[in-house]
Scaffold this motif. Structure first.
Motif, PDB file in Angstrom:
ATOM      1  N   VAL A  11      29.801 -76.401  51.872  1.00  0.00           N
ATOM      2  CA  VAL A  11      29.755 -75.866  53.249  1.00  0.00           C
ATOM      3  C   VAL A  11      29.336 -77.289  54.317  1.00  0.00           C
ATOM      4  CG1 VAL A  11      28.908 -74.149  54.853  1.00  0.00           C
ATOM      5  CG2 VAL A  11      29.275 -73.513  52.596  1.00  0.00           C
ATOM      6  N   ALA A  12      28.187 -77.535  53.944  1.00  0.00           N
ATOM      7  CA  ALA A  12      27.472 -78.670  54.789  1.00  0.00           C
ATOM      8  C   ALA A  12      26.543 -79.356  54.052  1.00  0.00           C
ATOM      9  CB  ALA A  12      27.192 -78.143  56.027  1.00  0.00           C
ATOM     10  N   THR A  13      26.315 -80.622  54.116  1.00  0.00           N
ATOM     11  CA  THR A  13      25.291 -81.555  53.544  1.00  0.00           C
ATOM     12  C   THR A  13      24.523 -82.250  54.656  1.00  0.00           C
ATOM     13  OG1 THR A  13      26.798 -83.149  52.798  1.00  0.00           O
ATOM     14  CG2 THR A  13      26.314 -81.565  51.258  1.00  0.00           C
ATOM     15  N   ILE A  14      23.488 -82.909  54.491  1.00  0.00           N
ATOM     16  CA  ILE A  14      22.922 -83.545  55.280  1.00  0.00           C
ATOM     17  C   ILE A  14      22.027 -84.583  54.413  1.00  0.00           C
ATOM     18  CG2 ILE A  14      21.065 -82.032  55.548  1.00  0.00           C
ATOM     19  CD1 ILE A  14      20.811 -83.288  58.674  1.00  0.00           C
ATOM     20  N   THR A  15      22.058 -86.006  54.757  1.00  0.00           N
ATOM     21  CA  THR A  15      21.245 -86.913  54.098  1.00  0.00           C
ATOM     22  C   THR A  15      19.862 -86.910  54.809  1.00  0.00           C
ATOM     23  OG1 THR A  15      21.841 -88.782  55.515  1.00  0.00           O
ATOM     24  CG2 THR A  15      23.159 -88.165  53.649  1.00  0.00           C
ATOM     25  N   SER A  16      18.981 -87.596  53.996  1.00  0.00           N
ATOM     26  CA  SER A  16      17.771 -87.846  54.646  1.00  0.00           C
ATOM     27  C   SER A  16      17.618 -88.963  56.150  1.00  0.00           C
ATOM     28  CB  SER A  16      16.607 -88.816  53.708  1.00  0.00           C
ATOM     29  OG  SER A  16      17.554 -89.960  53.412  1.00  0.00           O
ATOM     30  N   GLY A  17      18.662 -89.448  56.236  1.00  0.00           N
ATOM     31  CA  GLY A  17      18.639 -90.161  57.237  1.00  0.00           C
ATOM     32  C   GLY A  17      19.560 -89.181  58.656  1.00  0.00           C
ATOM     33  N   GLY A  18      20.033 -88.233  58.065  1.00  0.00           N
ATOM     34  CA  GLY A  18      20.572 -87.536  59.256  1.00  0.00           C
ATOM     35  C   GLY A  18      22.188 -87.515  59.185  1.00  0.00           C
ATOM     36  N   THR A  19      22.806 -88.161  58.186  1.00  0.00           N
ATOM     37  CA  THR A  19      24.339 -87.944  58.218  1.00  0.00           C
ATOM     38  C   THR A  19      24.727 -86.798  57.818  1.00  0.00           C
ATOM     39  OG1 THR A  19      24.426 -90.256  57.866  1.00  0.00           O
ATOM     40  CG2 THR A  19      26.285 -89.126  57.259  1.00  0.00           C
ATOM     41  N   THR A  20      25.662 -85.927  58.404  1.00  0.00           N
ATOM     42  CA  THR A  20      26.048 -84.874  58.086  1.00  0.00           C
ATOM     43  C   THR A  20      27.634 -84.696  57.736  1.00  0.00           C
ATOM     44  OG1 THR A  20      26.677 -84.411  60.501  1.00  0.00           O
ATOM     45  CG2 THR A  20      24.520 -83.569  59.666  1.00  0.00           C
ATOM     46  N   ASN A  21      27.918 -83.722  56.886  1.00  0.00           N
ATOM     47  CA  ASN A  21      29.295 -83.567  56.454  1.00  0.00           C
ATOM     48  C   ASN A  21      29.466 -82.056  56.454  1.00  0.00           C
ATOM     49  OD1 ASN A  21      31.653 -84.098  55.369  1.00  0.00           O
ATOM     50  ND2 ASN A  21      31.203 -83.945  53.392  1.00  0.00           N
ATOM     51  N   TYR A  22      30.720 -81.759  57.133  1.00  0.00           N
ATOM     52  CA  TYR A  22      30.962 -80.107  57.118  1.00  0.00           C
ATOM     53  C   TYR A  22      32.262 -80.009  56.383  1.00  0.00           C
ATOM     54  CZ  TYR A  22      27.287 -79.830  60.535  1.00  0.00           C
ATOM     55  OH  TYR A  22      26.097 -79.856  61.259  1.00  0.00           O
ATOM     56  N   ALA A  23      32.506 -78.745  55.926  1.00  0.00           N
ATOM     57  CA  ALA A  23      33.770 -78.178  55.838  1.00  0.00           C
ATOM     58  C   ALA A  23      34.618 -77.800  56.769  1.00  0.00           C
ATOM     59  CB  ALA A  23      33.681 -76.956  54.902  1.00  0.00           C
ATOM     60  N   ALA A  24      35.767 -78.171  56.933  1.00  0.00           N
ATOM     61  CA  ALA A  24      36.833 -77.935  58.045  1.00  0.00           C
ATOM     62  C   ALA A  24      36.657 -76.723  58.645  1.00  0.00           C
ATOM     63  CB  ALA A  24      38.146 -78.484  57.652  1.00  0.00           C
ATOM     64  N   SER A  25      36.489 -75.681  57.743  1.00  0.00           N
ATOM     65  CA  SER A  25      36.498 -74.239  58.040  1.00  0.00           C
ATOM     66  C   SER A  25      35.281 -73.786  58.713  1.00  0.00           C
ATOM     67  CB  SER A  25      36.678 -73.453  56.616  1.00  0.00           C
ATOM     68  OG  SER A  25      35.553 -73.688  55.953  1.00  0.00           O
ATOM     69  N   VAL A  26      34.244 -74.853  58.852  1.00  0.00           N
ATOM     70  CA  VAL A  26      32.915 -74.371  59.520  1.00  0.00           C
ATOM     71  C   VAL A  26      32.735 -75.470  60.535  1.00  0.00           C
ATOM     72  CG1 VAL A  26      32.242 -73.324  57.248  1.00  0.00           C
ATOM     73  CG2 VAL A  26      31.387 -75.718  57.834  1.00  0.00           C
ATOM     74  N   LYS A  27      33.406 -76.175  60.542  1.00  0.00           N
ATOM     75  CA  LYS A  27      32.909 -77.411  61.480  1.00  0.00           C
ATOM     76  C   LYS A  27      33.074 -76.839  62.921  1.00  0.00           C
ATOM     77  CE  LYS A  27      33.213 -82.433  62.229  1.00  0.00           C
ATOM     78  NZ  LYS A  27      33.892 -83.659  61.834  1.00  0.00           N
ATOM     79  N   GLY A  28      32.039 -76.990  63.990  1.00  0.00           N
ATOM     80  CA  GLY A  28      32.183 -76.577  65.008  1.00  0.00           C
ATOM     81  C   GLY A  28      31.309 -75.134  65.273  1.00  0.00           C
ATOM     82  N   ARG A  29      31.364 -74.458  64.066  1.00  0.00           N
ATOM     83  CA  ARG A  29      30.538 -73.081  64.087  1.00  0.00           C
ATOM     84  C   ARG A  29      29.210 -73.111  63.421  1.00  0.00           C
ATOM     85  NH1 ARG A  29      32.438 -69.178  61.167  1.00  0.00           N
ATOM     86  NH2 ARG A  29      33.739 -70.365  59.735  1.00  0.00           N
ATOM     87  N   PHE A  30      29.300 -73.962  62.545  1.00  0.00           N
ATOM     88  CA  PHE A  30      27.861 -74.155  61.688  1.00  0.00           C
ATOM     89  C   PHE A  30      27.251 -75.530  61.913  1.00  0.00           C
ATOM     90  CE2 PHE A  30      29.276 -71.232  57.587  1.00  0.00           C
ATOM     91  CZ  PHE A  30      29.336 -70.362  58.780  1.00  0.00           C
ATOM     92  N   THR A  31      25.846 -75.403  61.798  1.00  0.00           N
ATOM     93  CA  THR A  31      24.979 -76.674  62.139  1.00  0.00           C
ATOM     94  C   THR A  31      23.980 -76.771  61.157  1.00  0.00           C
ATOM     95  OG1 THR A  31      25.340 -76.544  64.487  1.00  0.00           O
ATOM     96  CG2 THR A  31      23.602 -77.995  63.594  1.00  0.00           C
ATOM     97  N   ILE A  32      23.944 -77.878  60.434  1.00  0.00           N
ATOM     98  CA  ILE A  32      23.033 -78.311  59.389  1.00  0.00           C
ATOM     99  C   ILE A  32      21.994 -79.256  59.942  1.00  0.00           C
ATOM    100  CG2 ILE A  32      24.106 -80.268  58.257  1.00  0.00           C
ATOM    101  CD1 ILE A  32      23.200 -78.773  55.626  1.00  0.00           C
TER     102      ILE A  32
END
Length: 121
Positions: free
Chosen positions: A48-69
């Motif tokens: 769904v989504a991941t975030i590194t200790s440095g703040g880099t995020t990665n989202y699934a296309a289906s949730v991008k724009g709707r979910f925030t990690i």
């Protein structure tokens, strides 16, 4: 060992919002990446989504724009703010940690027990 405590799941109407949280514990020094995966009935587990200790995020296309990690490194906690929820978001959501450094050792791919999120009217 790493312990993950998840909270925030439940039932919400389409278009509604939920906020998931996951707190890690276990004499932790650092966690490189934290995130959320989900598994719907009849489907495989997906990122769904991941975030590194440095703040880099990665989202699934289906949730991008709707979910925030996001995460609070001092509390070893990751959050997932889910807005504009759709019925297809219904799934069991699992907290995940990667490259956790603890007093006992280093651990990869540590999973929470899972939270049920149901989007229905």
């Amino acid at each position: 060992q790493v312990q993950l405590v998840e909270s925030g799941g439940g039932l919400v109407q389409p278009g509604g919002s939920l906020r998931l949280s996951c707190a890690a514990s276990g004499s932790i020094f650092s966690i490189y990446a934290m995130g959320w995966y989900r598994q719907a009935p009849g489907k495989q587990r997906e990122l769904v989504a991941t975030i590194t200790s440095g703040g880099t995020t990665n989202y699934a296309a289906s949730v991008k724009g709707r979910f925030t990690i996001s995460r609070d490194n001092a509390k070893n906690t990751v959050y997932l703010q889910m807005n504009g929820l759709k019925p297809e978001d219904t799934a069991v959501y699992y907290c995940h940690t990667d490259s956790v450094l603890t007093a006992r050792g280093a651990y990869d791919d540590w999973w929470g027990e899972g939270l049920q999120v149901t989007v229905s009217s």
